[in-house]
Design a protein around this motif. Sequence first.
Motif, short mmCIF file in Angstrom:
data_model
loop_
_atom_site.label_atom_id
_atom_site.label_comp_id
_atom_site.label_asym_id
_atom_site.label_seq_id
_atom_site.Cartn_x
_atom_site.Cartn_y
_atom_site.Cartn_z
N ARG A 287 1.57 -6.75 12.53
CA ARG A 287 2.98 -6.78 12.19
C ARG A 287 3.39 -5.74 11.16
N ALA A 288 2.43 -5.26 10.37
CA ALA A 288 2.81 -4.35 9.28
C ALA A 288 1.64 -3.47 8.86
N ARG B 92 4.65 6.38 9.56
CA ARG B 92 5.90 5.94 10.17
C ARG B 92 5.84 6.10 11.70
N LYS B 93 5.19 7.17 12.15
CA LYS B 93 5.07 7.39 13.59
C LYS B 93 4.25 6.28 14.24
N VAL B 94 3.13 5.91 13.62
CA VAL B 94 2.32 4.81 14.13
C VAL B 94 3.14 3.52 14.17
N ALA B 95 3.87 3.26 13.09
CA ALA B 95 4.69 2.04 13.01
C ALA B 95 5.74 2.01 14.10
N ASP B 96 6.39 3.15 14.32
CA ASP B 96 7.45 3.19 15.35
C ASP B 96 6.88 3.02 16.75
N HIS C 237 4.56 1.11 17.61
CA HIS C 237 4.15 -0.27 17.86
C HIS C 237 5.13 -1.30 17.29
N GLY C 238 6.27 -0.86 16.78
CA GLY C 238 7.26 -1.78 16.25
C GLY C 238 6.80 -2.51 15.01
N LEU C 239 6.15 -1.79 14.09
CA LEU C 239 5.58 -2.41 12.89
C LEU C 239 6.46 -2.16 11.66
N LEU C 240 6.36 -3.07 10.70
CA LEU C 240 6.98 -2.89 9.40
C LEU C 240 6.06 -2.04 8.52
N VAL C 241 6.64 -1.35 7.55
CA VAL C 241 5.85 -0.54 6.61
C VAL C 241 6.23 -0.90 5.19
N VAL C 242 5.24 -1.25 4.40
CA VAL C 242 5.42 -1.58 2.98
C VAL C 242 4.54 -0.65 2.17
N GLU C 243 5.13 0.13 1.28
CA GLU C 243 4.35 1.08 0.47
C GLU C 243 3.84 0.41 -0.80
N ASP C 244 2.53 0.50 -1.02
CA ASP C 244 1.93 0.07 -2.28
C ASP C 244 1.97 1.28 -3.21
N GLU D 126 11.60 6.38 1.61
CA GLU D 126 12.45 6.94 2.67
C GLU D 126 11.93 6.58 4.06
N LEU D 127 10.62 6.41 4.20
CA LEU D 127 10.02 6.20 5.51
C LEU D 127 9.39 4.81 5.64
N SER D 128 9.86 3.86 4.84
CA SER D 128 9.30 2.52 4.89
C SER D 128 10.41 1.49 4.81
N ASP D 129 10.02 0.23 4.92
CA ASP D 129 10.98 -0.87 4.82
C ASP D 129 11.11 -1.39 3.40
N ALA D 130 10.05 -1.22 2.60
CA ALA D 130 10.09 -1.65 1.20
C ALA D 130 8.98 -0.95 0.44
#
Length: 338
Positions: free
Chosen positions: A90-91, A108-112, A114-121, A137-141
């Motif tokens: 999922r993320a 971001r390309k991998v996430a797009d 597969h429809g995944l969320l991205v959270v930057e640590d 800029e390229l994540s959800d949070a």
Amino acid sequence: MLKKFEAELAEFVKAKYAIGVGNGTDAIWLVLMAMGLGPGDEVITNANTFFATAEAIWVAGCTAVLVDCDKDTRCIDPEAARRAVTKKTRAIIPVHLYGQCAPMREIRKVADEHGLLVVEDNAQAFDAAGDNFRIGELSDAVCTSFIIQKNLGTYGDGGAVWTDHAYINDRIRLLRNHGSGKRDVHSMGFNSRLDDLHAAVLSAKMRHIHAWNDRRIALAAKYAEGLKGCDFLDLPRARPGYRHVWHLYEIETKDPAERNPLLEYLNKNGVDAKTHYSIAIHRQEGFPWGKAARLSGPLTQAEKNAASCISLPMFPELTDEELAYTVQVVRDWPKNRK
């Protein structure tokens, strides 16, 4: 002061919302919960990160999927992340390790795909940037930590989330405050607020963070020049065009067997060197401690990183003389091997 700092933070990072929370670990699991993730959901992250990244995935009830890192930067390997994706994924949580942004365009390309969320640590890279993208800029949070040793730290603990998603902002504000948006009205939540006193400290210090990070960048350049030609070491690499803010200046011994002797030698000679992080998460005793976890592919680079890493002193107040002494002690190592 918290409300004031949140507004300043949102402006600094160019996000719609910023939410102060108790610490950087809480920031990650609060985001995952706000996104609706939980048992049965897989979240991909680095194997060579601080334990808290995986821990937060487990706190949220998710399955931690550990993947390998890039051999040059030690940030997450996007291809390893791509190979780890399953129907349960999922993320992705890329970690901006040592102060350098992960390759977010590729993530971001991998996430797009597969429809995944991205959270930057982003616990280690406040004020860093990519070559043509900013953090967030390229994540959800984005999640960050403000514990004292971070580039932007307070005198205690603290953390924050920033996002452009209203639903994440609204949900975390409830979750961090006992599920309460107004007095005497509650739902299930937690106690994870950033204290006003810490917010005031961070508000004052944030005015100086860019200059302090510039000093770190200058110190890193001096290290690179001074340690040039040390054939027993691999020096850290910054991606071209990236703003690497050098939370840590991490060298690696070419021979992992030399890491501990070199570390001991540095410490005995007055250099406060440490390791970040000397045991990869999946190699720690008891892994995964009864929690859901999956290892994806060989973790060769993560294990080499853990076995070889040494962090040399790095902070804005480090003097040129102290750095020169550290460099000399390192360079003298070959003639002091036992």
